[in-house]
Write an enzyme that holds these catalytic residues in place. Structure first.
Site, PDB file in Angstrom:
ATOM      1  CB  CYS A 123      22.706  28.662 -25.735  1.00 25.46           C
ATOM      2  SG  CYS A 123      23.783  28.841 -27.179  1.00 25.46           S
ATOM      3  CG  ASP A 140      26.708  32.811 -25.753  1.00 26.68           C
ATOM      4  OD1 ASP A 140      27.393  33.364 -24.870  1.00 26.68           O
ATOM      5  OD2 ASP A 140      26.459  33.337 -26.851  1.00 26.68           O
ATOM      6  NE  ARG A 175      27.426  36.220 -25.371  1.00 27.72           N
ATOM      7  CZ  ARG A 175      26.975  36.708 -26.518  1.00 27.72           C
ATOM      8  NH1 ARG A 175      27.079  38.000 -26.762  1.00 27.72           N
ATOM      9  NH2 ARG A 175      26.413  35.923 -27.408  1.00 27.72           N
ATOM     10  CG  HIS A 191      21.539  33.409 -25.452  1.00 27.56           C
ATOM     11  ND1 HIS A 191      22.450  34.228 -26.064  1.00 27.56           N
ATOM     12  CD2 HIS A 191      21.820  32.157 -25.886  1.00 27.56           C
ATOM     13  CE1 HIS A 191      23.262  33.505 -26.814  1.00 27.56           C
ATOM     14  NE2 HIS A 191      22.900  32.235 -26.730  1.00 27.56           N
ATOM     15  CB  CYS A 208      21.251  32.765 -29.750  1.00 25.19           C
ATOM     16  SG  CYS A 208      21.738  31.021 -29.774  1.00 25.19           S
TER      17      CYS A 208
HETATM   18 ZN   LIG Z   1      23.286  30.771 -28.127  1.00 24.11          ZN
END
Ligand SMILES: [Zn+2]
Length: 218
Positions: A43, A45, A47, A99, A102
């Protein structure tokens, strides 16, 4: 006007110093050739940075990221990356990593309109439609379970794509792994699913989905 990103350029200078102090030839060797053993499909993201999570250096993991770690056969970007990874780099392990927490998965579970992103997360929404049992879970658990099921779905899509079909038919050793990462503690959870060349792909996908369901409903 001072450069608002000067600290990033400075970070880069220090990073190069640290790496070359350990291996003066590091960048010279990398410039000639990349030979990663792993491809990461994850992803966007912030993090969930691929290299850091699995402790690998530049050159060691080939990365494709998009919103919700989605694998679609009509996504030229993702499919081109997969083709290059498998056919040119000869990557041995493809990792689809979802994750918890999400945003894409969470958005697929609410009934609100999100604009353009709704087109992108539509395939994730279909997972929920195919698994109506999810709605009996409390909201937080629904989100976790959907992250896990989404990984299985994307692993299944990857296994069905032409690049993998051809590679497996020609005897190439390339495995697909489905993982889930927990942003709360930085740990990768148990492997959700793993597919190999001679494995029964459909049976493994069904078993993975059944295991997620069994864990969720207790
Ligand atoms: Zn995500």
């Amino acid at each position: 006007m001072p450069d608002p990103l000067a600290h990033l350029i400075e970070n880069n200078r220090r990073w190069v110093e640290t790496i070359t102090a350990q291996d003066p030839e590091f960048f010279g060797k990398l410039a000639k050739q990349q030979r990663p053993e792993y491809m990461w499909i994850g992803c966007c993201d912030s993090r969930v940075p691929a290299n850091e999570i699995i402790g690998l250096l530049p050159g060691e993991v080939f990365v494709h990221r998009n919103v919700g770690n989605v694998v679609l056969s009509n996504d030229l970007n993702c499919m081109s990356a997969v083709q290059y990874a498998v056919e040119v780099l000869g990557i041995r392990h493809l990792i689809v990593c979802g994750h918890y927490n999400c945003g894409a998965v969470n958005a697929s579970l609410d009934d609100m309109a999100h604009g353009l992103i709704d087109f992108w997360i539509w395939p994730i929404k279909q997972i929920q439609r195919r698994n109506p049992w999810i709605s009996s879970l409390e909201k937080g658990r629904q989100r976790e379970v959907m992250c896990e099921l989404n990984v299985v779905e994307q692993v299944s899509n990857l296994a069905e794509c032409k690049v993998l079909r051809r590679a497996w038919a020609e005897g190439q050793l390339v495995d697909i792994h489905g993982w889930v990462y927990d942003v709360q503690d930085g740990r990768l959870r148990d492997v959700v699913v793993q597919l190999e060349r001679d494995g029964d792909t459909r049976a493994l996908i069904s078993a993975a989905e059944a295991a997620i369901r069994a864990r969720a409903v207790g």
